[in-house]
Design a protein around this motif. Structure first.
Motif, PDB file in Angstrom:
ATOM      1  N   VAL A  47      54.072   5.480   4.469  1.00 44.43           N
ATOM      2  CA  VAL A  47      54.598   6.575   5.287  1.00 44.43           C
ATOM      3  C   VAL A  47      53.771   7.825   4.990  1.00 44.43           C
ATOM      4  O   VAL A  47      53.604   8.206   3.825  1.00 44.43           O
ATOM      5  CB  VAL A  47      56.084   6.819   4.983  1.00 44.43           C
ATOM      6  N   TYR A  48      53.266   8.492   6.032  1.00 45.17           N
ATOM      7  CA  TYR A  48      52.413   9.659   5.825  1.00 45.17           C
ATOM      8  C   TYR A  48      52.590  10.651   6.970  1.00 45.17           C
ATOM      9  O   TYR A  48      53.167  10.331   8.022  1.00 45.17           O
ATOM     10  CB  TYR A  48      50.944   9.251   5.687  1.00 45.17           C
ATOM     11  N   VAL A  49      52.082  11.885   6.750  1.00 49.72           N
ATOM     12  CA  VAL A  49      52.184  12.958   7.741  1.00 49.72           C
ATOM     13  C   VAL A  49      51.190  12.684   8.863  1.00 49.72           C
ATOM     14  O   VAL A  49      50.004  12.441   8.612  1.00 49.72           O
ATOM     15  CB  VAL A  49      51.904  14.326   7.095  1.00 49.72           C
ATOM     16  N   ASP A  50      51.679  12.764  10.090  1.00 49.33           N
ATOM     17  CA  ASP A  50      50.813  12.532  11.246  1.00 49.33           C
ATOM     18  C   ASP A  50      50.565  13.805  12.048  1.00 49.33           C
ATOM     19  O   ASP A  50      49.523  13.942  12.670  1.00 49.33           O
ATOM     20  CB  ASP A  50      51.430  11.468  12.151  1.00 49.33           C
ATOM     21  N   SER A  51      51.514  14.752  12.043  1.00 55.29           N
ATOM     22  CA  SER A  51      51.372  15.966  12.848  1.00 55.29           C
ATOM     23  C   SER A  51      51.647  17.189  11.981  1.00 55.29           C
ATOM     24  O   SER A  51      52.793  17.443  11.591  1.00 55.29           O
ATOM     25  CB  SER A  51      52.332  15.928  14.044  1.00 55.29           C
ATOM     26  N   GLU A  52      50.580  17.948  11.660  1.00 57.54           N
ATOM     27  CA  GLU A  52      50.753  19.200  10.927  1.00 57.54           C
ATOM     28  C   GLU A  52      51.498  20.227  11.772  1.00 57.54           C
ATOM     29  O   GLU A  52      52.339  20.980  11.267  1.00 57.54           O
ATOM     30  CB  GLU A  52      49.385  19.757  10.524  1.00 57.54           C
ATOM     31  N   MET A  53      51.192  20.274  13.062  1.00 59.03           N
ATOM     32  CA  MET A  53      51.806  21.268  13.940  1.00 59.03           C
ATOM     33  C   MET A  53      53.320  21.081  13.996  1.00 59.03           C
ATOM     34  O   MET A  53      54.086  22.051  13.914  1.00 59.03           O
ATOM     35  CB  MET A  53      51.198  21.169  15.338  1.00 59.03           C
ATOM     36  N   ALA A  54      53.765  19.823  14.118  1.00 55.94           N
ATOM     37  CA  ALA A  54      55.203  19.572  14.155  1.00 55.94           C
ATOM     38  C   ALA A  54      55.861  19.929  12.829  1.00 55.94           C
ATOM     39  O   ALA A  54      56.993  20.419  12.792  1.00 55.94           O
ATOM     40  CB  ALA A  54      55.462  18.112  14.507  1.00 55.94           C
ATOM     41  N   LEU A  55      55.152  19.701  11.719  1.00 56.20           N
ATOM     42  CA  LEU A  55      55.698  20.051  10.405  1.00 56.20           C
ATOM     43  C   LEU A  55      55.824  21.560  10.245  1.00 56.20           C
ATOM     44  O   LEU A  55      56.820  22.061   9.705  1.00 56.20           O
ATOM     45  CB  LEU A  55      54.804  19.464   9.311  1.00 56.20           C
ATOM     46  N   ARG A  56      54.833  22.324  10.709  1.00 55.75           N
ATOM     47  CA  ARG A  56      54.875  23.779  10.572  1.00 55.75           C
ATOM     48  C   ARG A  56      55.954  24.397  11.470  1.00 55.75           C
ATOM     49  O   ARG A  56      56.588  25.383  11.090  1.00 55.75           O
ATOM     50  CB  ARG A  56      53.524  24.388  10.956  1.00 55.75           C
ATOM     51  N   SER A  57      56.153  23.817  12.650  1.00 60.32           N
ATOM     52  CA  SER A  57      57.015  24.454  13.642  1.00 60.32           C
ATOM     53  C   SER A  57      58.476  24.038  13.555  1.00 60.32           C
ATOM     54  O   SER A  57      59.333  24.699  14.144  1.00 60.32           O
ATOM     55  CB  SER A  57      56.493  24.141  15.053  1.00 60.32           C
ATOM     56  N   THR A  58      58.788  22.964  12.840  1.00 61.50           N
ATOM     57  CA  THR A  58      60.179  22.526  12.804  1.00 61.50           C
ATOM     58  C   THR A  58      61.048  23.525  12.045  1.00 61.50           C
ATOM     59  O   THR A  58      60.616  24.138  11.064  1.00 61.50           O
ATOM     60  CB  THR A  58      60.294  21.137  12.156  1.00 61.50           C
ATOM     61  N   SER A  59      62.275  23.691  12.522  1.00 62.19           N
ATOM     62  CA  SER A  59      63.222  24.594  11.864  1.00 62.19           C
ATOM     63  C   SER A  59      64.107  23.867  10.864  1.00 62.19           C
ATOM     64  O   SER A  59      64.902  24.500  10.167  1.00 62.19           O
ATOM     65  CB  SER A  59      64.104  25.273  12.921  1.00 62.19           C
ATOM     66  N   HIS A  60      63.981  22.554  10.782  1.00 59.08           N
ATOM     67  CA  HIS A  60      64.820  21.769   9.885  1.00 59.08           C
ATOM     68  C   HIS A  60      64.287  21.858   8.457  1.00 59.08           C
ATOM     69  O   HIS A  60      63.077  21.849   8.219  1.00 59.08           O
ATOM     70  CB  HIS A  60      64.862  20.311  10.333  1.00 59.08           C
ATOM     71  N   LYS A  61      65.198  21.895   7.519  1.00 55.84           N
ATOM     72  CA  LYS A  61      64.846  21.874   6.104  1.00 55.84           C
ATOM     73  C   LYS A  61      64.782  20.453   5.563  1.00 55.84           C
ATOM     74  O   LYS A  61      64.154  20.213   4.536  1.00 55.84           O
ATOM     75  CB  LYS A  61      65.868  22.678   5.295  1.00 55.84           C
ATOM     76  N   VAL A  62      65.447  19.519   6.243  1.00 58.18           N
ATOM     77  CA  VAL A  62      65.466  18.115   5.832  1.00 58.18           C
ATOM     78  C   VAL A  62      65.180  17.261   7.063  1.00 58.18           C
ATOM     79  O   VAL A  62      65.821  17.438   8.108  1.00 58.18           O
ATOM     80  CB  VAL A  62      66.814  17.715   5.203  1.00 58.18           C
ATOM     81  N   ILE A  63      64.217  16.346   6.946  1.00 64.52           N
ATOM     82  CA  ILE A  63      63.871  15.426   8.025  1.00 64.52           C
ATOM     83  C   ILE A  63      64.338  14.031   7.610  1.00 64.52           C
ATOM     84  O   ILE A  63      63.947  13.528   6.553  1.00 64.52           O
ATOM     85  CB  ILE A  63      62.356  15.418   8.304  1.00 64.52           C
TER      86      ILE A  63
END
Length: 709
Positions: free
Chosen positions: A392-408
Motif C-alpha cells: 500500500v503506497y501514496v498515489d496522489s500527493e494532490m489529494a493528500l494535501r487537499s483533503t480535510s480529513h485527519k484520518v483516512i
C-alpha cells in the motif's frame, strides 16, 4: 515345442525377449536388435511339407509382461537353373512384392505402441526379400490413406510414413492416448512392372495406443483449488473431486492432509470412478477411459485454539504416485485443495505526514494465499495497492494535501480470482506538522551527495516529507554504506520490490542494473541488480548510475592565527583624507554650472579632514576611552584590596581578645586600663576567700559570685 529352459534370451533396449517355436530342428529363428525375426537355419529337405511356423514371443521388463503370437508362412518358389527370373506372369506374386503375402486386401495389420514415443519402426510391410532381389525392374510405391479418429487439424502424415526402399512403417511423432486410443488407416501399394500392367493392393492398419500415467489430477481445469469457510457455518464435511485422464490401471492415488496443526481435518474417505473423457465435466461417448477420485473431508471444530488465528489454512493433497511427466507437460502430479478458515479481519493503523510524497509505502499486506490485491477507488483516491505483492503506497500527493480529513479509512481486499478471501482494514492518520525543506519532491533522494543536502530536501517515496540519512558503519566496502534514502525501512534493503521496480528513480540503490563506481552489484538477481556492498557515501543520477566515494579522514583543526599588535597599528592617523563616493548611475551627472555636461571625475571628490576639530578620529577616541577606563578600574582594584586588608586585620584582633576572655566573662576592652587592673586584683582576692570559706551542707560555697557591672 521346446522346453522353457532352452529358450534363448536376448536384451533389446532393456527388454528380455524369448522366442518359442515348433520344428526347432528343421528351422531356427533369431531376433535381432531391431526386433525383427530372422531365419538362421533351414533344412530344405525336411521343410517340403511345412507351410507355416507358429512363434510365441514374450517380452519382460521391470513393470510389464507382454506376449504375442505370430505365424511365419513358408512358400516354395520354383527357380530353375542359375537364372532366377521374376515371375511377372503370376499376379499372386505381385502382392508379395508389396506385403510379402497374398492374403488379399481385407487383411488387417494390428500394431501396439505406447503414447509419448516417437522415432521408432513399427513394422516391416514386405517381410521377404527374395522376390525383391530378383524382381529388380519392378517399382513398388506405398501411400497412406483414409485415416480416422484424428483430431481436427491433424493429418496422418504428421505421425506415420512408409520408407519406400525398405517398406518400414515409421512413427514420426508421439501419440496421445487421451486424444486417440486407436488409429485406423489404409496403406495403398502400387506395383509397376516392365509390362504396361499396373497392380494395386491395400492393407488395413490398426494402431492401438498404450496408456502411460502422464496426466496430472485436476479440479476441472485447475490443479490448485481454494475455498474459504467461516467456522460459524458449522460445516461438518466437504467433498472434492479430481479427474485424471489416464486409465485406472495406470493410476495409484493417495489423499492426505498437510499443514494442519489444529487437526481441523478429522478424516478423509476416498473413492474411484471410471468413465470416458470429460468435456465440461460430462463424459464423452466412445472416448478413452478416464478416472475420477472423490474425497469426503470430515471437519473437526472442537478445538478452541482456532480463535487465536486470524486466518488458518490446511491443504488436502491428491497425489498420483505413478505419475510420469509427459513430453509437453510441466505440471506436477499432485492436486491441492486448500481450505481457508476465516477468523476476524485484520485492522492496521499508520501515521504519515501531510507532506508525504508520491510512492511513499504505508504497509505490506501479509500473504494469505490470494493471487492479487485490490482497493476500491470509491473508498480512497490517495492510496493504491500493488496488484501481486500487496504494498500500500501514496498515489496522489494532490489529494493528500487537499483533503480535510485527519484520518483516512479504507479496505484492502485479498482476492482469489473473483472471490474475496479476506479484508484488511487500514486507518491512516494525517500529521499536519510543517516540514521545512527546499525544492520539490519529484526527484530521487539518492541524487544528494552530502548529509546536509539530504536532510534539507524531499524526494519520491518520503513518508515524513523529507529525505533521511543512512550513516555508513565504516569506509571499507559493506552492505551498510552511507546514502540518502526516502524510507530507511525499505530503501535500501537489498530487495527491489514491485513499487521500486516500476519506478526506477524511487530507490536506485536497490534497483540499478548499471555498474556501481566504488561498489558492487547484488548477484542474487539475474541480471545483477542493486548495490550489494560499497564504501563511503553512495549517490545516483537520473540515468540510474550510482557512485560511491570514501571521504578523506578528518584532519585536526589548526589553531586560529593571532594578528600581532604593533605600535604602528596603535597610531591614530587623524590626517588621512576621507573618500566620498557619490550614488552610482548609468548616466553621467551634469553640474549646474557646466553647460558641456562633463562627467564627474571621482578623483575630485576627495575632501580633506577639517583641521578645526579636536584633532582625533573615531579610532583615536576609542583608544583614549579604553585607557581612561583601564586607569579607573586599576584605582578601584587598589581601593578594594586595601579595604579587604583592613577587614582581615580587624578579624585577627577580635580573635586574640576572645582567647584572653573566655566565655561567661564580660569584655572590658572599652574600659580604662587602670580600672581593668583593679578589677583583676579584686577577682584574685575573691578566689582566695572561696578557698578559706566553710562549705554548706550541699557542698556549695556561700560566697556571692561576682557580677560584672
Amino acid at each position: 515345442m521346446t522346453d522353457s529352459e532352452s529358450i534363448p534370451q536376448m536384451t533389446i533396449q532393456n527388454i528380455l525377449i524369448n522366442a518359442v517355436y515348433e520344428f526347432s530342428d528343421v528351422i531356427r529363428f533369431h531376433i535381432d536388435g531391431d526386433g525383427w525375426i530372422n531365419i538362421t537355419h533351414l533344412n530344405r529337405a525336411q521343410t517340403r511339407d511345412i507351410t507355416n511356423v507358429s512363434l510365441y514371443v514374450t517380452s519382460n521388463d521391470q513393470h510389464h509382461e507382454t506376449a504375442a503370437y505370430t505365424i511365419v508362412n513358408i512358400r516354395k518358389v520354383n527357380v530353375s537353373g542359375e537364372t532366377r527370373e521374376c515371375p511377372y506372369q503370376h499376379p499372386a506374386y505381385h502382392q508379395h512384392l508389396c506385403f510379402g503375402d497374398d492374403d488379399g486386401n481385407d487383411k488387417e495389420l494390428v500394431l501396439t505402441v505406447e503414447e509419448n514415443q516417437s522415432g521408432m519402426t513399427l513394422s516391416r510391410l514386405r517381410q521377404g526379400v527374395f522376390l525383391r532381389s530378383i524382381c529388380r525392374e519392378a517399382s513398388v510405391n506405398y501411400q497412406i490413406l483414409n485415416a480416422t479418429n484424428l483430431r481436427n487439424g491433424m493429418h496422418i502424415e504428421d505421425f506415420f510414413e512408409v520408407q519406400q526402399n525398405t517398406s518400414f512403417l515409421y512413427l514420426k511423432s508421439p501419440l496421445n492416448r487421451e486424444d486417440t486410443a486407436e488409429l485406423h488407416f489404409t496403406i495403398l501399394c502400387t506395383v509397376h512392372l516392365p509390362t504396361p500392367k499396373v497392380s494395386t493392393f491395400k492393407r488395413n492398419i490398426r494402431v492401438i495406443v498404450g496408456d502411460v500415467d502422464d496426466n496430472p489430477p485436476l479440479f476441472q481445469t485447475l490443479q490448485h483449488f481454494q475455498r474459504t469457510i467461516n467456522p460459524a457455518e458449522t460445516i461438518k464435511s466437504l467433498s472434492a473431486v479430481v479427474t485424471d485422464r489416464d486409465m485406472a490401471t495406470a493410476d495409484e492415488y493417495e489423499v492426505t492432509a498437510r499443514n494442519d496443526p489444529l487437526g481441523i481435518v478429522k478424516n478423509i474417505t476416498k473413492r474411484e470412478f471410471h468413465h470416458g473423457q470429460l468435456v465440461d465435466q460430462k463424459p464423452v461417448a466412445n472416448s478413452p477411459t478416464a478416472t475420477s477420485i472423490a474425497a469426503v473431508i470430515a471437519l473437526n471444530w472442537s478445538t478452541s485454539a482456532l480463535a487465536n488465528y486470524t486466518f488458518y489454512s490446511v491443504d488436502i493433497l491428491f497425489k498420483d504416485k505413478n505419475y510420469i511427466r509427459g513430453i509437453e507437460s510441466n505440471i506436477e502430479g499432485t492436486a491441492i485443495y486448500t481450505l481457508h478458515v476465516k477468523g476476524h479481519d485484520l485492522n492496521i493503523q499508520k501515521t504519515i505526514s501531510r507532506n508525504a510524497s508520491k510512492f511513499a509505502q504505508i504497509y505490506k499486506i501479509p500473504d494469505k494465499g490470494g493471487d492479487h490485491f485490490y482497493i476500491d477507488p470509491h473508498e480512497t483516491t490517495i492510496f493504491v495497492v500493488s496488484w501481486y505483492t500487496g504494498i500500500v503506497y501514496v498515489d496522489s500527493e494532490m489529494a493528500l494535501r487537499s483533503t480535510s480529513h485527519k484520518v483516512i479509512k479504507f479496505k484492502v481486499k485479498i482476492m482469489k480470482g473473483n472471490i474475496i478471501q479476506e479484508k484488511v482494514h487500514i486507518s491512516v492518520n494525517i500529521d499536519d506538522t510543517p516540514v521545512n525543506v527546499t525544492g520539490e519532491c519529484g526527484h530521487s533522494c539518492s541524487f544528494y551527495k552530502s548529509k546536509e543536502e539530504c536532510t534539507s530536501h524531499c524526494g519520491l517515496g518520503t513518508l515524513s516529507g523529507h529525505c533521511h540519512v543512512r550513516k555508513g558503519l565504516k569506509h571499507s566496502p559493506t552492505a551498510l554504506y552511507g546514502t540518502c534514502s526516502p524510507n530507511l525501512v525499505h530503501c535500501p534493503d537489498g530487495i527491489c520490490d514491485d513499487v521500486e521496480n516500476n519506478h526506477p528513480m524511487l530507490c536506485p540503490q536497490d534497483c540499478t542494473v548499471k555498474n556501481v563506481i566504488g561498489g558492487s552489484l547484488n548477484t542474487k538477481y539475474k541480471p545483477p541488480m542493486g548495490i550489494k556492498q560499497a564504501g563511503g557515501w553512495c549517490s545516483c543520477d537520473t540515468s540510474g548510475s550510482c557512485t560511491c566515494k570514501t571521504p578523506p579522514p578528518p584532519s585536526p583543526p589548526s589553531p586560529p592565527k593571532k594578528k600581532p599588535i604593533t605600535e604602528a597599528s596603535m597610531e591614530c592617523n587623524c590626517d588621512r583624507a576621507v573618500k566620498i563616493y557619490p550614488r552610482q548611475s548609468t548616466f553621467a551627472t551634469p553640474s549646474l554650472n557646466d553647460t558641456n555636461n562633463k562627467p564627474i571625475n571621482r578623483d575630485e571628490n576627495f575632501v580633506p579632514k577639517n583641521r578645526n576639530d579636536d584633532g582625533c578620529s573615531g579610532n583615536c577616541k576609542t583608544i583614549v576611552i579604553a585607557v581612561v577606563s583601564g586607569f579607573l578600574c586599576f584605582t578601584y582594584a587598589i581601593i578594594l584590596i586595601y579595604c579587604m586588608w583592613r577587614c582581615h586585620r580587624h578579624r585577627r584582633h577580635n580573635n586574640k581578645t576572645n582567647k584572653k576572655y573566655p566565655p561567661g566573662s564580660v569584655s572590658m576592652s572599652a574600659v580604662h586600663s587602670d580600672y581593668v587592673e583593679e578589677q583583676n586584683r579584686l577577682v584574685s582576692q575573691s578566689n582566695m576567700a572561696d578557698l578559706a570559706a566553710p562549705k554548706s551542707i550541699d557542698g556549695h560555697s556561700e560566697v556571692s559570685q561576682f557580677h560584672a557591672l
